[in-house]
Design a protein around this motif. Structure first.
Motif, short mmCIF file in Angstrom:
data_model
loop_
_atom_site.label_atom_id
_atom_site.label_comp_id
_atom_site.label_asym_id
_atom_site.label_seq_id
_atom_site.Cartn_x
_atom_site.Cartn_y
_atom_site.Cartn_z
N ASN A 166 0.84 -1.20 0.00
CA ASN A 166 0.00 0.00 0.00
C ASN A 166 0.87 1.25 0.00
OD1 ASN A 166 -2.59 -1.57 0.60
ND2 ASN A 166 -1.34 -2.11 2.36
N GLY A 167 0.26 2.40 -0.26
CA GLY A 167 1.01 3.64 -0.30
C GLY A 167 0.28 4.78 0.38
N ILE A 168 1.04 5.65 1.05
CA ILE A 168 0.52 6.90 1.61
C ILE A 168 1.29 8.03 0.93
CG2 ILE A 168 0.28 8.32 3.69
CD1 ILE A 168 0.07 5.78 5.33
N PHE A 169 0.56 8.90 0.23
CA PHE A 169 1.18 9.94 -0.58
C PHE A 169 0.63 11.31 -0.21
CE2 PHE A 169 0.87 6.09 -3.30
CZ PHE A 169 2.22 5.80 -3.39
N GLY A 170 1.41 12.32 -0.49
CA GLY A 170 0.99 13.70 -0.25
C GLY A 170 2.19 14.61 -0.26
N LYS A 171 1.97 15.84 -0.68
CA LYS A 171 3.09 16.78 -0.70
C LYS A 171 3.51 17.12 0.72
CE LYS A 171 0.68 21.25 -0.85
NZ LYS A 171 0.56 22.52 -1.59
N LEU A 463 -1.90 16.56 -3.48
CA LEU A 463 -0.77 16.57 -4.39
C LEU A 463 -1.01 17.69 -5.41
CD1 LEU A 463 -0.48 12.74 -5.08
CD2 LEU A 463 1.24 14.10 -3.89
N ASP A 464 -0.05 18.57 -5.60
CA ASP A 464 -0.28 19.67 -6.54
C ASP A 464 0.58 19.59 -7.79
OD1 ASP A 464 2.12 20.29 -5.36
OD2 ASP A 464 1.44 22.14 -4.41
N ASP A 465 1.45 18.60 -7.88
CA ASP A 465 2.23 18.40 -9.09
C ASP A 465 1.46 17.47 -10.02
OD1 ASP A 465 4.28 16.81 -10.79
OD2 ASP A 465 5.42 18.54 -10.08
N GLU A 466 1.23 17.90 -11.25
CA GLU A 466 0.41 17.13 -12.18
C GLU A 466 0.98 15.74 -12.43
OE1 GLU A 466 -2.80 16.27 -14.45
OE2 GLU A 466 -2.48 18.04 -13.19
N LYS A 467 2.29 15.62 -12.48
CA LYS A 467 2.89 14.30 -12.71
C LYS A 467 2.62 13.37 -11.53
CE LYS A 467 6.97 16.03 -13.41
NZ LYS A 467 8.42 16.15 -13.67
N ASP A 468 2.63 13.89 -10.32
CA ASP A 468 2.35 13.07 -9.15
C ASP A 468 0.89 12.63 -9.14
OD1 ASP A 468 4.94 13.22 -8.13
OD2 ASP A 468 4.52 15.11 -7.09
N LEU A 486 -9.25 14.91 -5.80
CA LEU A 486 -7.93 15.02 -5.17
C LEU A 486 -7.46 16.46 -5.16
CD1 LEU A 486 -5.53 13.55 -3.92
CD2 LEU A 486 -4.69 13.07 -6.23
N ALA A 487 -7.75 17.18 -6.23
CA ALA A 487 -7.30 18.58 -6.31
C ALA A 487 -8.05 19.49 -5.32
CB ALA A 487 -7.51 19.11 -7.73
N SER A 488 -9.22 19.05 -4.85
CA SER A 488 -10.03 19.88 -3.97
C SER A 488 -9.76 19.63 -2.49
CB SER A 488 -11.52 19.64 -4.25
OG SER A 488 -11.90 18.34 -3.84
N LEU A 489 -8.84 18.72 -2.16
CA LEU A 489 -8.58 18.41 -0.75
C LEU A 489 -7.98 19.60 -0.03
CD1 LEU A 489 -6.97 14.84 -1.00
CD2 LEU A 489 -9.34 15.41 -0.47
N ASP A 490 -8.28 19.70 1.26
CA ASP A 490 -7.61 20.69 2.10
C ASP A 490 -6.14 20.29 2.27
OD1 ASP A 490 -9.95 22.04 2.35
OD2 ASP A 490 -10.39 21.39 4.40
N THR A 491 -5.35 21.25 2.69
CA THR A 491 -3.92 20.98 2.83
C THR A 491 -3.60 20.11 4.04
OG1 THR A 491 -3.66 23.06 4.02
CG2 THR A 491 -3.24 23.10 1.65
N ARG A 492 -4.53 20.01 4.99
CA ARG A 492 -4.28 19.21 6.19
C ARG A 492 -5.48 18.34 6.51
NH1 ARG A 492 0.79 19.10 8.45
NH2 ARG A 492 -0.08 19.03 10.55
N GLN A 493 -5.21 17.15 6.97
CA GLN A 493 -6.18 16.25 7.59
C GLN A 493 -7.33 15.85 6.67
OE1 GLN A 493 -7.30 17.55 11.53
NE2 GLN A 493 -8.01 15.52 12.13
N GLN A 494 -7.07 15.80 5.37
CA GLN A 494 -8.02 15.23 4.43
C GLN A 494 -7.27 14.30 3.49
OE1 GLN A 494 -10.54 17.90 2.24
NE2 GLN A 494 -11.61 18.64 4.06
N ALA A 495 -7.92 13.21 3.10
CA ALA A 495 -7.26 12.25 2.23
C ALA A 495 -8.30 11.53 1.37
CB ALA A 495 -6.47 11.23 3.04
N LEU A 496 -7.90 11.23 0.14
CA LEU A 496 -8.67 10.38 -0.75
C LEU A 496 -8.11 8.96 -0.60
CD1 LEU A 496 -10.57 9.77 -3.18
CD2 LEU A 496 -8.68 10.45 -4.67
N ILE A 497 -8.97 8.01 -0.27
CA ILE A 497 -8.54 6.63 -0.06
C ILE A 497 -9.29 5.73 -1.04
CG2 ILE A 497 -8.20 4.81 1.65
CD1 ILE A 497 -8.65 6.85 3.83
#
Length: 542
Positions: A166-171, A463-468, A486-497
């Motif tokens: 599994n993976g956990i990703f984010g800027k 994630l704000d880099d288009e390649k990512d 994914l682009a609409s997530l808040d910068t903290r404490q939100q995640a798309l799973i």
């Protein structure tokens, strides 16, 4: 359908592009969010969907081209809004639920059709969430709550989570570390999952304590404080008196193989000939190849092995640099050195989760070398145990599932490197030998696409880099809609799973790693511990 739950009706759509929902005039557009749940109540099935887009539109262009737009509170504005002017939402159905099914598994079906025109759509309820994700308890671990649905748990099936990598990703700055602590805490606390963690803790965040800028003193509890030594042990490369650990790790030269060094190709700037040189030295000196290489006469070895002396000399210089960089824990063989691998394996087999804390020695060279070396040897043991179980299951128990957590994962899994490292092999082999990965990274675009495609569940912060974004969503069903979510997530404490551990994608407000969470995990603070002691005293002597 309750009036405060009704959103509108379906007016058009397709199986491939999603459904268009015409919103009721009474629904405030500002209360809706990309990633929210909605349920289209068809004749036979409930279509559980995510809102992926919101739009203002009109039945005719003339309604938008009035010389002076009317005030929405005026009579003309009220006539136009909801008739000529309206708002719409785009829904992406991800699951068909049969409300009359007797079990959750029977009632949840993949989307193979769509509801008809004018199907009513409503907000999801707590019953819908439970029907889709299951109630909290057992192997179902609460990861957070849906958007705009506080106090309603969204659960991840930890059995299915541990089955695959599994993976956990984010800027940077999106809370990946806190989210990883929450996930690891779930695996530690959930005995039903029968999984054990080996965590390579590069920045000392998961062992005895971690960092939290919002907390007093900037510190927070690590897994060792939270669960105690019977559930979590910390092995460290940095045995300072102030460090809280259970065992020290020192690595003899003879533990190194050419593969361990070749995994450092980029950080050591190794040439292509390094592969040949490493195996030449191993053939010449056996297990002592590394120690011998540090002092070897390159001219003599080049003549014996018909190798290029200049290439051997350059390779030796890089090995000397590696030894100097890692001299605090990479040491000559001696009688006083205890092999840490058997102790780590013994703990893991007993169900004790292990954190490898790097302390001060957190350079990338340190991390890559130790993580590769320890994982290779532990993976060999797990492979052997699994094969013995398969050969004679009545005599050899099946080993616990081992989840290996690595940070800066792209350094191990870059294209061209992943197929040479133990981690790339583990990711590609899925669950064959009961070993999986939990990779934590801020640059998924730098991870080998084949490895990304093998990940079962992905937990994505902003994630704000288009390649990512493209890399992490590649191959996902409905990726176009998930991209906007994914682009609409808040910068903290939100995640798309989304992925193997959940029936459908979900956007959550993740659990907060704080005092309340610790208590829910069974940890007692000083006041609670004192009160428990008083209760125990009263029960014993009362």
């Amino acid at each position: 359908m309750a009036g405060d739950q009704a959103l509108g009706v379906i007016v058009r759509g397709s199986l491939s592009k999603g459904l268009e929902l015409k919103l009721n005039p009474t629904v405030s557009l500002e209360e809706l969010r990309a990633g929210m749940f909605a349920v289209a109540q068809g004749e036979k099935y409930h279509f559980v969907s995510l809102i992926t887009d919101l739009e203002l539109t009109a039945t005719t262009e003339e309604a938008l081209q009035t010389p002076e737009p009317p005030d929405k509170e005026s009579l003309l504005g009220q006539v136009l809004i909801g008739d000529s002017l309206y708002a719409r939402a785009v829904l992406r159905p991800h699951l068909m639920v049969d409300p009359h099914a007797t079990t959750l598994e029977e009632g949840r079906l993949p989307v193979k059709t769509i509801p008809g025109h004018f199907t009513h759509v409503r907000k999801a309820t707590s019953e819908d969430v439970d029907r889709v994700f299951g109630a909290e308890g057992g192997a179902h671990f609460r990861i957070g709550t849906p958007l705009e649905m506080d106090e309603i748990p969204v659960c991840v099936d930890l059995n299915r989570f541990a089955e695959r990598s599994n993976g956990i990703f984010g800027k940077s700055g999106t809370g990946k570390t806190f989210l990883t602590r929450v996930v690891l805490s779930g695996l530690v606390s959930c005995k039903e999952a029968n999984a054990v963690n080996l965590v390579f803790d590069m920045h000392s965040e998961y062992g005895y304590q971690g960092t939290d800028e919002s907390a007093e003193g900037g510190k927070t509890k690590g897994l060792r404080q939270l669960f105690g030594p019977n559930r979590v042990k910390v092995y460290t490369l940095d045995p300072r008196p102030s460090a809280q650990s259970d065992h020290e790790i020192r690595i003899p030269y003879s533990f190194l193989t050419p593969g361990d060094v070749l995994g450092l190709q980029k950080v050591l700037n190794l040439r292509e000939t390094a592969v040949d040189n490493a195996y030449v030295l191993q053939r010449q000196f056996g297990k002592q190849w590394f120690a011998s290489a540090l002092e070897m006469d390159t001219a003599d070895i080049a003549e014996k092995e018909q190798a290029h002396e200049g290439s051997l000399r350059a390779f030796r210089q890089r090995l000397v640099r590696l030894q100097q960089t890692c001299e605090a824990f990479l040491v000559p063989d001696g009688d006083k050195i205890d092999d840490p691998i058997p102790k780590i394996i013994q703990d893991l087999q007993a169900g004790i989760h292990v954190v490898i804390d790097f302390g001060r020695y957190n350079q990338l060279t340190h991390y890559l070398l130790v993580a590769n070396l320890l994982t290779r040897r532990i993976d060999e043991h797990w492979r052997q145990s699994t094969e013995e179980h398969l050969a004679k299951p009545d005599k050899n128990p099946k080993p616990r599932r081992l989840v290996i957590t690595i940070e800066e994962a792209h350094k191990f899994l870059e294209p061209g490197i992943a197929d040479q490292t133990i981690f790339g092999r583990i990711a590609r082999e899925l669950r064959k030998y009961n070993v999986t990965l939990l990779i934590v990274d801020q640059r998924p675009s730098q991870i080998d696409p084949e490895v990304l495609s093998q990940l079962g569940t992905k937990i994505c912060c902003l994630l704000d880099d288009e390649k990512d974004v493209h890399a992490v969503l590649a191959g996902a069903s409905g990726s176009a809609g998930l991209r906007s979510v994914l682009a609409s997530l808040d910068t903290r404490q939100q995640a798309l799973i989304f992925g193997h551990a959940l029936p459908m994608p979900v956007v959550v407000k993740t659990r907060t790693y704080n005092q309340q969470f610790w208590q829910e995990m069974g940890h007692l603070n000083e006041e609670d511990r004192r009160a428990k002691g008083e209760r125990d005293h009263d029960e014993l002597y009362g």
